[in-house]
Design an enzyme around this catalytic site. Structure first.
Site, PDB file in Angstrom:
ATOM      1  N   ARG A 148       0.827  -1.226   0.000  1.00 19.27           N
ATOM      2  CA  ARG A 148       0.000   0.000   0.000  1.00 19.27           C
ATOM      3  C   ARG A 148       0.853   1.265   0.000  1.00 19.27           C
ATOM      4  O   ARG A 148       0.556   2.178  -0.774  1.00 19.27           O
ATOM      5  CB  ARG A 148      -1.003   0.001   1.171  1.00 19.27           C
ATOM      6  CG  ARG A 148      -1.788   1.291   1.280  1.00 19.27           C
ATOM      7  CD  ARG A 148      -3.131   1.129   1.978  1.00 19.27           C
ATOM      8  NE  ARG A 148      -3.066   0.375   3.200  1.00 19.27           N
ATOM      9  CZ  ARG A 148      -2.545   0.817   4.345  1.00 19.27           C
ATOM     10  NH1 ARG A 148      -2.047   2.036   4.426  1.00 19.27           N
ATOM     11  NH2 ARG A 148      -2.522   0.059   5.412  1.00 19.27           N
ATOM     12  N   TYR A 194      -8.208  22.278 -15.725  1.00 23.12           N
ATOM     13  CA  TYR A 194      -8.927  21.009 -15.799  1.00 23.12           C
ATOM     14  C   TYR A 194     -10.170  21.108 -14.905  1.00 23.12           C
ATOM     15  O   TYR A 194     -10.065  21.314 -13.698  1.00 23.12           O
ATOM     16  CB  TYR A 194      -8.023  19.851 -15.396  1.00 23.12           C
ATOM     17  CG  TYR A 194      -8.776  18.552 -15.362  1.00 23.12           C
ATOM     18  CD1 TYR A 194      -9.436  18.093 -16.501  1.00 23.12           C
ATOM     19  CD2 TYR A 194      -8.879  17.818 -14.196  1.00 23.12           C
ATOM     20  CE1 TYR A 194     -10.169  16.919 -16.470  1.00 23.12           C
ATOM     21  CE2 TYR A 194      -9.604  16.631 -14.165  1.00 23.12           C
ATOM     22  CZ  TYR A 194     -10.250  16.204 -15.297  1.00 23.12           C
ATOM     23  OH  TYR A 194     -10.982  15.044 -15.266  1.00 23.12           O
ATOM     24  N   ASP A 222       0.390  21.900 -13.245  1.00 24.23           N
ATOM     25  CA  ASP A 222      -0.170  20.757 -13.972  1.00 24.23           C
ATOM     26  C   ASP A 222       0.446  20.786 -15.362  1.00 24.23           C
ATOM     27  O   ASP A 222       0.104  21.623 -16.199  1.00 24.23           O
ATOM     28  CB  ASP A 222      -1.700  20.865 -14.036  1.00 24.23           C
ATOM     29  CG  ASP A 222      -2.343  19.669 -14.748  1.00 24.23           C
ATOM     30  OD1 ASP A 222      -1.631  18.972 -15.494  1.00 24.23           O
ATOM     31  OD2 ASP A 222      -3.559  19.452 -14.569  1.00 24.23           O
TER      32      ASP A 222
HETATM   33  N1  PLP Z   1      -5.127  17.453 -15.436  1.00 25.06           N
HETATM   34  C1  PLP Z   1      -5.440  17.511 -16.734  1.00 25.06           C
HETATM   35  C2  PLP Z   1      -4.840  18.623 -17.557  1.00 25.06           C
HETATM   36  C3  PLP Z   1      -6.313  16.577 -17.303  1.00 25.06           C
HETATM   37  O1  PLP Z   1      -6.620  16.663 -18.611  1.00 25.06           O
HETATM   38  C4  PLP Z   1      -6.847  15.550 -16.489  1.00 25.06           C
HETATM   39  C5  PLP Z   1      -7.791  14.542 -17.044  1.00 25.06           C
HETATM   40  O2  PLP Z   1      -8.457  14.767 -18.018  1.00 25.06           O
HETATM   41  C6  PLP Z   1      -6.498  15.516 -15.142  1.00 25.06           C
HETATM   42  C7  PLP Z   1      -5.638  16.464 -14.649  1.00 25.06           C
HETATM   43  C8  PLP Z   1      -7.062  14.441 -14.232  1.00 25.06           C
HETATM   44  O3  PLP Z   1      -6.434  13.239 -14.529  1.00 25.06           O
HETATM   45  P1  PLP Z   1      -7.111  11.779 -14.319  1.00 25.06           P
HETATM   46  O4  PLP Z   1      -8.243  11.681 -15.286  1.00 25.06           O
HETATM   47  O5  PLP Z   1      -5.962  10.849 -14.600  1.00 25.06           O
HETATM   48  O6  PLP Z   1      -7.579  11.721 -12.905  1.00 25.06           O
END
Ligand code: PLP
Length: 378
Positions: A52, A104, A177
């Protein structure tokens, strides 16, 4: 003999380069064990206790990602959302954070609706505007500035180095991100970021067959310790099988991203001159954000672009209905090209125009992709 310093693409191609010490296998075996044997003297010298907190396949993929991002540590989790929310949950409380208006959407929803119940308050700003970011900082209270660049689904660009400076002046961290840029096109830690997050579901894996997330840390400090204890406590580690698929996917990351970025540029240029398209949103084209993108991205502007279809929402949905090669699906970064009417997914409150189609460019011949969109535009 001392080991030469390999380029990131070399490290990725060989998945770190290690050969299995027991069998000589050049592909790491998948280690499915949930528990590991203790030494007779009660120690755990081989470094694994229980699956884990982490597992051998996760550690292999993490070490490749650390090399690609120039990070002190990497933590793989069961999804990009798990990784992103863990970055916020690891902050000391109470926490004020600054986040983009355009980002996102599911993470923005979590920040707006769930994070406040956990002692985290977000101020949303135009993150392509450094002055707006600076104005939102609350001295002594803002613990992190979060940016996404290029940002879903309008592909605005934030200046990573400038935002890092503003964050650090205020005693805050910068989290980025970097899912769309990937470590192939930009390395935020070298530009001053403290945390880099990837939805590894996308380009890192690249084959649309796992859900995974990564957090990378500029320093192995108390923040990393808190994030690791959250991963273990929430039981949110990536499974060995998914980690193995991710490691396999990353072997071709550099080739895929280079091809996808070149194709996206060709498609963007083609439709920029098309009167059936109101606007092409792509940081590779001249326009806001292009100069900053050119400064902080090397080798391309990503495989993601959006087009705004003349005729509005119904016309955009009709174009998506007529494509034969592009697949109508959410997500991005896979080998197959995807088209999505983004406002339908994001729903009420989205900053996404209703006439927008988001395009994730895959590995098909760009001439076929252009011809298919061309016939779909009617
Ligand atoms: N950040 C971005 C830019 C994304 O496009 C996404 C998913 O579409 C995420 C984060 C979230 O990722 P996950 O779908 O792997 O949880």
């Amino acid at each position: 003999m001392s080991k030469p310093k390999w380029q990131p693409s070399t490290i990725a191609a060989q998945a770190g380069g290690a050969v299995d010490p027991v069998t000589g296998a050049i592909v790491p075996p998948i280690q499915m064990a949930s528990t590991f044997e203790r030494d007779p003297d009660n120690a755990y010298r081989r470094g694994y206790i229980y699956a884990r907190p982490d597992n051998p396949n996760v550690r292999q993929a993490e070490s490749v990602l650390e090399a690609l991002e120039g990070a002190a540590a990497c933590m793989l989790m069961g999804s990009g959302m798990a990784a992103a929310t863990t970055a916020f949950l690891a902050l000391e409380r109470p926490a004020h954070v600054v986040a983009p208006e355009v980002m996102y959407w599911a993470l923005k929803g979590w920040l707006a609706n769930i994070a406040p119940t956990l002692g985290i308050e977000a101020t949303f700003v135009d993150a392509t505007n450094l002055d707006a970011i600076r104005a939102a900082i609350r001295p002594g209270k803002t613990r992190m500035i979060w940016i996404e660049t290029p940002a879903n689904p309008l592909w605005g660009i934030s200046d990573i180095a400038a935002v890092a400076e503003a964050a650090h002046q205020a005693g805050a961290l910068l989290g980025v991100d970097s899912t769309v840029a990937t470590p192939v096109l930009s390395q935020p830690i070298a530009l001053g970021a403290d945390i880099v997050m990837h939805s590894a579901t996308k380009y890192l894996n690249g084959h649309s067959d796992i859900i995974a997330g990564a957090l990378l840390f500029a320093r192995a400090d108390a923040l990393l310790d808190r994030a690791k204890s959250l991963r273990s406590g929430l039981g949110a580690v990536l499974s060995p099988f998914e980690a193995s698929l991710l490691l396999r996917g990353m072997r071709t990351l550099h080739l895929r991203v280079a091809h996808q970025s070149a194709s996206a540029m060709t498609i963007a240029r083609h439709f920029a001159a098309d009167r059936r398209v109101v606007e092409v949103l792509y940081p590779g084209l001249p326009g806001p954000g292009h100069n900053v993108a050119a400064k902080q991205m090397q080798g391309g502007f990503s495989g993601m672009l959006s087009i705004r279809v003349a005729g509005g929402e119904a016309a955009a949905i009709a174009v998506a209905a007529r494509v034969q090669l592009w697949k109508r699906a959410t997500s991005l970064g896979g080998v197959e090209s995807l088209v999505e009417h983004r406002a339908s997914v994001e729903g009420a409150g989205t900053p996404c125009p209703p006439d927008l189609l988001r395009l994730s460019v895959g590995l098909e011949d760009p001439a076929d992709l252009i011809a298919d969109l061309d016939q779909a535009l009617g």
